[in-house]
Design a protein around this motif. Structure first.
Motif, PDB file in Angstrom:
ATOM      1  N   PRO A 161       0.736  -1.265  -0.170  1.00 48.80           N
ATOM      2  CA  PRO A 161      -0.109   0.026   0.008  1.00 48.80           C
ATOM      3  C   PRO A 161       0.849   1.305   0.028  1.00 48.80           C
ATOM      4  O   PRO A 161       1.954   1.245   0.587  1.00 48.80           O
ATOM      5  CB  PRO A 161      -0.687  -0.183   1.275  1.00 48.80           C
ATOM      6  CG  PRO A 161       0.007  -0.989   2.395  1.00 48.80           C
ATOM      7  CD  PRO A 161       0.768  -2.116   1.197  1.00 48.80           C
ATOM      8  N   VAL A 162       0.362   2.323  -0.628  1.00 48.80           N
ATOM      9  CA  VAL A 162       1.153   3.568  -0.760  1.00 48.80           C
ATOM     10  C   VAL A 162       0.665   4.388   0.766  1.00 48.80           C
ATOM     11  O   VAL A 162      -0.460   4.813   0.719  1.00 48.80           O
ATOM     12  CB  VAL A 162       0.843   4.264  -1.938  1.00 48.80           C
ATOM     13  CG1 VAL A 162       1.546   5.636  -2.063  1.00 48.80           C
ATOM     14  CG2 VAL A 162       1.112   3.274  -3.163  1.00 48.80           C
ATOM     15  N   SER A 163       1.762   4.852   1.192  1.00 47.01           N
ATOM     16  CA  SER A 163       1.463   5.531   2.762  1.00 47.01           C
ATOM     17  C   SER A 163       2.763   6.284   2.798  1.00 47.01           C
ATOM     18  O   SER A 163       3.919   6.095   2.258  1.00 47.01           O
ATOM     19  CB  SER A 163       1.047   4.770   3.667  1.00 47.01           C
ATOM     20  OG  SER A 163       2.135   3.852   4.018  1.00 47.01           O
ATOM     21  N   GLY A 164       2.733   7.442   3.646  1.00 43.89           N
ATOM     22  CA  GLY A 164       3.964   8.010   4.021  1.00 43.89           C
ATOM     23  C   GLY A 164       4.726   7.103   4.995  1.00 43.89           C
ATOM     24  O   GLY A 164       5.849   7.748   5.586  1.00 43.89           O
ATOM     25  N   TYR A 165       4.578   6.159   5.675  1.00 44.23           N
ATOM     26  CA  TYR A 165       5.298   5.676   6.601  1.00 44.23           C
ATOM     27  C   TYR A 165       6.261   4.584   5.957  1.00 44.23           C
ATOM     28  O   TYR A 165       5.847   3.860   5.238  1.00 44.23           O
ATOM     29  CB  TYR A 165       4.183   4.759   7.558  1.00 44.23           C
ATOM     30  CG  TYR A 165       4.860   3.945   8.600  1.00 44.23           C
ATOM     31  CD1 TYR A 165       5.600   4.465   9.861  1.00 44.23           C
ATOM     32  CD2 TYR A 165       5.195   2.676   8.523  1.00 44.23           C
ATOM     33  CE1 TYR A 165       6.209   4.055  10.804  1.00 44.23           C
ATOM     34  CE2 TYR A 165       5.695   1.906   9.625  1.00 44.23           C
ATOM     35  CZ  TYR A 165       6.288   2.468  10.606  1.00 44.23           C
ATOM     36  OH  TYR A 165       6.869   1.966  11.626  1.00 44.23           O
ATOM     37  N   THR A 166       7.610   5.127   6.594  1.00 47.52           N
ATOM     38  CA  THR A 166       8.735   4.274   6.011  1.00 47.52           C
ATOM     39  C   THR A 166       9.032   3.217   6.903  1.00 47.52           C
ATOM     40  O   THR A 166      10.151   2.675   6.484  1.00 47.52           O
ATOM     41  CB  THR A 166       9.665   5.243   5.603  1.00 47.52           C
ATOM     42  OG1 THR A 166      10.015   6.133   6.873  1.00 47.52           O
ATOM     43  CG2 THR A 166       9.210   6.296   4.433  1.00 47.52           C
TER      44      THR A 166
END
Length: 104
Positions: free
Chosen positions: A30-35
């Protein structure tokens, strides 16, 4: 529970709605800002937290009187058996009373 029908793959039933990934490929991340979590740095070799208080050494326990302990255990066993016998006598009396009411 319903079963999938038609020409779909067996795993299509468990796939999230709206994903169009083929059955032979894993779903895309999934595309998210959490790395992910930040990298951790191990502590230096030999590091320990500081010790502020030293515990007192253990005390000596008083000696035990084994003869007194055995006598106390025997007394408590007699009390337990006495209560059990009294309960048994009451139960036998109640069963006899119940049976005499049913028979007569």
């Amino acid at each position: 529970m319903t079963t999938p029908s038609g020409g779909s793959a067996p795993d299509d039933y468990w796939r999230r709605p709206g994903t169009d990934a083929p059955a032979d490929q894993p779903p895309a991340a999934p595309v998210s800002g959490y790395t992910g979590p930040p990298p951790s740095v191990p502590p230096p070799t030999g590091w320990r937290p500081p010790v502020h208080l030293q515990p007192a050494p253990p005390r000596q326990l008083p000696p035990q009187d084994m003869a007194y302990l055995d006598a106390a255990e025997q007394r408590s066993q007699r009390v337990t058996y006495g209560f059990g016998a009294a309960a048994g006598v009451v139960l036998v009396f109640l069963v006899c009373l119940l049976c005499s009411r049913i028979i007569f």
